[in-house]
Design a protein around this motif. Structure first.
Motif, PDB file in Angstrom:
ATOM      1  N   ASP A  13      -5.833  10.706   5.042  1.00 45.44           N
ATOM      2  CA  ASP A  13      -6.298   9.394   4.589  1.00 45.44           C
ATOM      3  C   ASP A  13      -6.093   9.149   3.097  1.00 45.44           C
ATOM      4  OD1 ASP A  13      -7.595   8.602   7.164  1.00 45.44           O
ATOM      5  OD2 ASP A  13      -8.781  10.388   6.725  1.00 45.44           O
ATOM      6  N   TYR A  14      -5.601  10.152   2.378  1.00 40.95           N
ATOM      7  CA  TYR A  14      -5.444  10.026   0.929  1.00 40.95           C
ATOM      8  C   TYR A  14      -4.079  10.563   0.501  1.00 40.95           C
ATOM      9  CZ  TYR A  14     -10.507   9.453   1.142  1.00 40.95           C
ATOM     10  OH  TYR A  14     -11.765   9.013   1.458  1.00 40.95           O
ATOM     11  N   ARG A  42     -15.044  14.675   2.086  1.00 36.73           N
ATOM     12  CA  ARG A  42     -14.609  13.456   2.773  1.00 36.73           C
ATOM     13  C   ARG A  42     -15.783  12.513   3.020  1.00 36.73           C
ATOM     14  NH1 ARG A  42      -9.896  12.797   5.476  1.00 36.73           N
ATOM     15  NH2 ARG A  42     -11.029  11.769   7.172  1.00 36.73           N
ATOM     16  N   LEU A  60     -16.585  10.889  -0.305  1.00 34.91           N
ATOM     17  CA  LEU A  60     -15.566   9.905  -0.648  1.00 34.91           C
ATOM     18  C   LEU A  60     -15.763   8.617   0.149  1.00 34.91           C
ATOM     19  CD1 LEU A  60     -12.424  12.238  -0.769  1.00 34.91           C
ATOM     20  CD2 LEU A  60     -13.470  11.073  -2.737  1.00 34.91           C
ATOM     21  N   ALA A  61     -16.094   8.766   1.425  1.00 35.73           N
ATOM     22  CA  ALA A  61     -16.318   7.584   2.267  1.00 35.73           C
ATOM     23  C   ALA A  61     -17.522   6.791   1.782  1.00 35.73           C
ATOM     24  CB  ALA A  61     -16.508   8.004   3.719  1.00 35.73           C
ATOM     25  N   VAL A  93     -14.507  20.622   2.539  1.00 37.21           N
ATOM     26  CA  VAL A  93     -13.689  19.405   2.588  1.00 37.21           C
ATOM     27  C   VAL A  93     -14.346  18.344   3.450  1.00 37.21           C
ATOM     28  CG1 VAL A  93     -12.187  19.898   4.594  1.00 37.21           C
ATOM     29  CG2 VAL A  93     -11.302  18.620   2.633  1.00 37.21           C
ATOM     30  N   TRP A 110      -7.760  22.455   1.740  1.00 30.52           N
ATOM     31  CA  TRP A 110      -8.195  21.061   1.729  1.00 30.52           C
ATOM     32  C   TRP A 110      -7.083  20.067   2.054  1.00 30.52           C
ATOM     33  CZ3 TRP A 110     -11.830  19.778  -3.018  1.00 30.52           C
ATOM     34  CH2 TRP A 110     -13.077  20.400  -2.823  1.00 30.52           C
ATOM     35  N   LEU A 115      -7.463  16.209   3.782  1.00 35.14           N
ATOM     36  CA  LEU A 115      -7.470  15.095   2.829  1.00 35.14           C
ATOM     37  C   LEU A 115      -6.254  14.194   2.989  1.00 35.14           C
ATOM     38  CD1 LEU A 115      -8.710  16.743  -0.507  1.00 35.14           C
ATOM     39  CD2 LEU A 115      -9.964  15.197   0.995  1.00 35.14           C
TER      40      LEU A 115
END
Length: 317
Positions: free
Chosen positions: A92-93, A308, A311-312, A304, A85, A89
Motif C-alpha cells: 500500500d506504500y 500499518r 499509519l492508517a 509492521v 517490513w 508495507l
C-alpha cells in the motif's frame, strides 16, 4: 648479568615478532564493491550519484502513486535491516530504503569528508532525486537520529515520523558490547580499522538482537563483509559530530510520530522511548517486552502490523 640481559632482549624480540605475526594474521583487506554487490545486492538495487562523491545504494518498491515511506538503517547496518517490513508495507506504500555513506553498498570517493549533516544530506539527495516532496521518514538507532534530525531541519518535507529504538538522548555510558568501548577510544578506533572485527561484531549483534538464534553466521558474515567495503571502516570508525536530542528542539516537531522501542534494548536505554514520547507533541509509544534493539528484525510481523495500523490512523495529507 650479561646472560640475563641477553635472555631478556631475546624474550622481548620474540614477543615483538609474535605480536607482529599476530597483527598480520588479524589484518583484513577491503572487499571489492563488485564482490559485495553480487553477494548482498537485490534484484531491485538502484544507485544514485550525489554531490560530494557519494554513489548511494537504495531500493524503491511499491506503487509509485502511493504515499512514500523512507527507511534509514542504524550503525553498521544496511537496507537489509528492513527486509521483514518491505513486503507488508509495499502493498500500500511506496517504500524507499537507502544505505548511508560508509554502510551497505553505498560508495564514497577517496576525497569524501564526513560532515555533521552528511547522513541527512544523503537522505535529502536520494529523496529529491526520486522526486519525493513529502514522505513518512523512519529510522532505527542511528538512523532514528538521522530521521528526527531531518524532521527538525526539513519540516516541510516530513509528513510522518517513525522512530525505532532511536538514538539521540545523551547517556552517561553506552552499553551494547565491547565494540562500543573500542569506538570510544581513538587508539581502539585505529586498531579496529585494521584487524578482524568478527568477534567484536558478533558480541555487538548478540547484544542488539537479544535472541541468540537470530544472530546466524550469515548475519555476522553480512555485517563483517559490508564493513570491509573500500572506505567503509574509515567512516564507521570516525567520529561524526552528532546532534543531541533536547525536549525544546523535539517539541517543535508537529507531524504524527510513532516511537517504537524494545523493552530489553541493551544498546539504547528503553527509557529513551518515553523521553521521545514526552518531548514530541502527540507522539505514540509502543513498547515490546522481551524485544531488543531491532524490533523490525526480531518481531517483523508484529511490529509492521502495528506500524500499518498507526499509519492508517494517521493518514498522509
Amino acid at each position: 648479568m650479561k646472560t640475563l640481559a641477553r635472555g631478556l632482549a631475546t624474550a622481548l624480540l620474540l614477543i615483538a615478532v609474535l605480536a607482529s605475526i599476530g597483527w598480520l594474521l588479524m589484518r583484513r583487506p577491503d572487499i571489492p564493491y563488485a564482490t559485495l554487490e553480487a553477494r548482498y545486492g537485490y534484484a531491485d538495487s538502484r544507485y544514485m550519484d550525489l554531490p560530494g562523491g557519494v554513489r548511494a545504494h537504495y531500493r524503491d518498491v511499491g506503487p509509485r502513486g502511493a504515499p512514500a515511506i523512507v527507511l534509514v538503517h542504524g550503525f553498521a547496518a544496511s537496507t537489509h535491516a528492513w527486509d521483514g517490513w518491505v513486503e507488508a508495507l509495499s502493498r500500500d506504500y511506496r517504500v524507499v530504503m537507502l544505505d548511508l555513506p560508509g554502510h551497505g553498498l553505498t560508495r564514497t570517493s577517496d576525497a569524501y569528508v564526513v560532515r555533521p549533516d552528511s547522513f541527512e544530506a544523503t537522505v535529502d539527495g536520494v529523496t529529491r532525486g526520486l522526486g519525493l516532496s513529502r514522505f513518512t521518514l523512519g529510522g532505527n538507532s542511528m538512523g532514528g537520529e538521522v530521521a528526527w534530525t531531518y524532521a527538525l531541519d526539513h519540516p516541510d518535507r516530513v509528513e510522518r515520523l517513525v522512530l525505532v529504538d532511536a538514538a539521540g538522548w545523551p547517556t552517561p555510558g553506552r552499553s551494547g558490547g565491547m565494540i562500543f568501548k573500542f569506538l570510544a577510544n581513538p587508539v581502539g578506533r585505529q586498531v579496529l580499522k585494521e584487524i578482524e572485527i568478527r568477534p567484536l561484531m558478533t558480541q555487538a549483534l548478540r547484544s542488539a538482537y537479544v535472541d541468540p538464534k537470530l544472530v546466524t553466521p550469515a548475519l555476522i558474515d553480512r555485517y563483517v563483509d559490508l564493513a570491509r567495503a573500500p572506505g567503509h571502516r574509515v567512516i564507521l570508525l570516525g567520529q561524526r559530530p552528532r546532534r543531541v536530542a533536547t525536549a525544546p528542539d523535539l517539541s517543535t516537531i508537529r507531524v504524527p510520530t510513532l516511537v517504537i522501542f524494545g523493552q530489553d534494548d541493551r544498546v539504547i536505554p528503553p527509557a529513551d522511548g518515553e523521553k521521545f514520547r514526552k518531548a514530541i507533541p502527540g507522539a505514540t509509544l509502543i513498547l515490546y517486552p522481551g524485544v531488543g534493539h531491532v524490533p523490525m528484525e526480531q518481531i517483523p510481523e508484529r511490529s509492521v502490523a502495528d506500524l500499518r495500523a498507526w499509519l492508517a490512523a494517521h493518514p498522509a495529507k
